[in-house]
Design an enzyme around this catalytic site. Structure first.
Site, PDB file in Angstrom:
ATOM      1  CG  ASP A  28     -14.618 -17.479   8.277  1.00 14.78           C
ATOM      2  OD1 ASP A  28     -13.640 -18.173   7.923  1.00 14.78           O
ATOM      3  OD2 ASP A  28     -14.694 -16.222   8.240  1.00 14.78           O
ATOM      4  CG  HIS A  45     -10.405 -27.828   6.396  1.00 18.19           C
ATOM      5  ND1 HIS A  45     -11.017 -26.679   6.334  1.00 18.19           N
ATOM      6  CD2 HIS A  45      -9.387 -27.615   5.758  1.00 18.19           C
ATOM      7  CE1 HIS A  45     -10.398 -25.603   5.703  1.00 18.19           C
ATOM      8  NE2 HIS A  45      -9.533 -26.180   5.280  1.00 18.19           N
ATOM      9  CG  ASN A  76     -13.777 -22.148  -0.502  1.00 22.50           C
ATOM     10  OD1 ASN A  76     -14.739 -22.792  -0.120  1.00 22.50           O
ATOM     11  ND2 ASN A  76     -13.642 -21.171   0.010  1.00 22.50           N
TER      12      ASN A  76
END
Length: 248
Positions: A28, A45, A76
Site C-alpha cells: 500500500d 506503481h 481495484n
C-alpha cells in the site's frame, strides 16, 4: 519503522521464533508516494514493482518459503480506467521482464484469485508464467490478482456444497481442514506473517481465513520505499515474538 502487532497463529507453520515460512504483504502507498513527489500515480506503481523485486530477493535470501503479494484486489476495478490500464501494462512488463530470471532462480509462481477477468493477453501471460515455473521448488511467489478474501470463501463453500450435492461428503463432516483445503492457498504453507505498508491498519479483504493466527505487522513506510532492509527488520520483529496459538 513503527509497528502495531496483533498476536496470533497459523495452524502451525513457522513455529515460534525464526524465519516465517510464509509472508504476505499488502503493498500500500504507491499513489501517495507519487503524489508527494508531484508524479502521476503510475510512477508510484512502477517504483512499487521495483520494491517487489527487492523484497522477493531479500525473502529468498532469508529462507522464506512463500511470499504472497496483494497486487490487484477485486475492489481495484473501481479505480479510474486509465489507472487500471496502467496497472495491466505494468503486469505485462513485469512478467515479460522477470519470468526467465524467476525461473532460473527456481521460483514457482502461483496466482490467487480470478485473473481470467483481465484482458486476454494478460491472462495468457499469467497462465504461461504459472505453467513455466510449475516444477520449481526453491521458493513460491504467490500473486493475488483480482483477489478478494470473501469471494474466496464463497468459492470454497460452493465447492464443498457441490461435493455434498454429488453425495461425496455429508454436510456434518465438513470441518476447518476441509474448508482450508478448498481455498486458493491450499498448497501453500500456513501464513505466518502479514505485513501492511503505508500506515493503514486494516486487512482490506485479504487472506481473512489464513490470517486467523498469523502475526500482523503494520508499518508506516510507503510501499515504494519498502525494500530488503525493511523486510529484514520485519523478519527480525517476527523472530522476537512468542507465538502461543491460544495455548496460554
Amino acid at each position: 519503522m513503527t509497528s502495531n502487532a496483533a498476536s496470533a497463529v497459523s495452524q502451525p507453520g513457522g513455529g515460534g521464533a525464526g524465519v516465517p515460512r510464509h509472508v504476505a504483504i499488502i503493498m500500500d502507498g504507491n499513489g501517495r508516494w507519487a503524489k508527494a513527489r508531484g508524479l502521476p500515480r503510475v510512477a508510484g506503481h512502477r517504483q512499487g514493482a521495483e520494491a517487489a523485486r527487492a523484497v522477493l530477493r531479500a525473502a529468498g535470501e532469508a529462507g522464506v518459503e512463500c511470499l504472497t503479494l496483494y497486487a490487484f484486489s477485486s475492489e481495484n476495478w473501481r479505480r479510474p480506467e486509465t489507472e487500471i490500464n496502467d496497472l495491466m501494462g505494468l503486469l505485462r512488463l513485469y512478467i515479460s521482464a522477470e519470468l526467465n530470471a524467476l525461473h532460473r532462480e527456481g521460483i514457482r509462481i502461483r496466482i490467487l484469485g480470478d485473473h481470467r477477468a483481465f484482458p486476454p493477453d494478460v491472462a495468457k501471460l499469467v497462465d504461461a508464467a504459472v505453467a513455466k515455473t510449475a516444477g520449481n521448488s526453491r521458493m513460491t511467489l504467490a500473486i493475488a490478482l483480482n483477489y478478494g478474501s470473501r469471494a474466496e470463501l464463497v468459492h470454497a463453500a460452493q465447492k464443498l456444497a457441490a461435493r455434498v450435492s454429488a453425495g461425496e461428503i455429508e454436510p456434518e463432516r465438513i470441518d476447518e481442514a476441509m474448508l482450508d483445503a478448498s481455498l486458493y492457498t491450499s498448497d501453500l504453507p500456513p501464513l505466518d506473517l502479514l505485513i501492511r505498508t503505508s500506515g493503514e491498519r486494516r486487512l482490506s479483504n485479504f487472506l481473512l481465513w489464513q490470517s486467523a493466527y498469523a502475526e500482523l505487522l503494520f508499518v508506516d513506510t510507503l510501499w515504494p520505499d519498502f525494500g530488503g532492509d525493511e523486510l529484514r527488520a520485519a523478519l527480525a520483529d517476527f523472530a522476537s515474538r512468542e507465538r502461543r496459538y491460544g495455548g496460554r
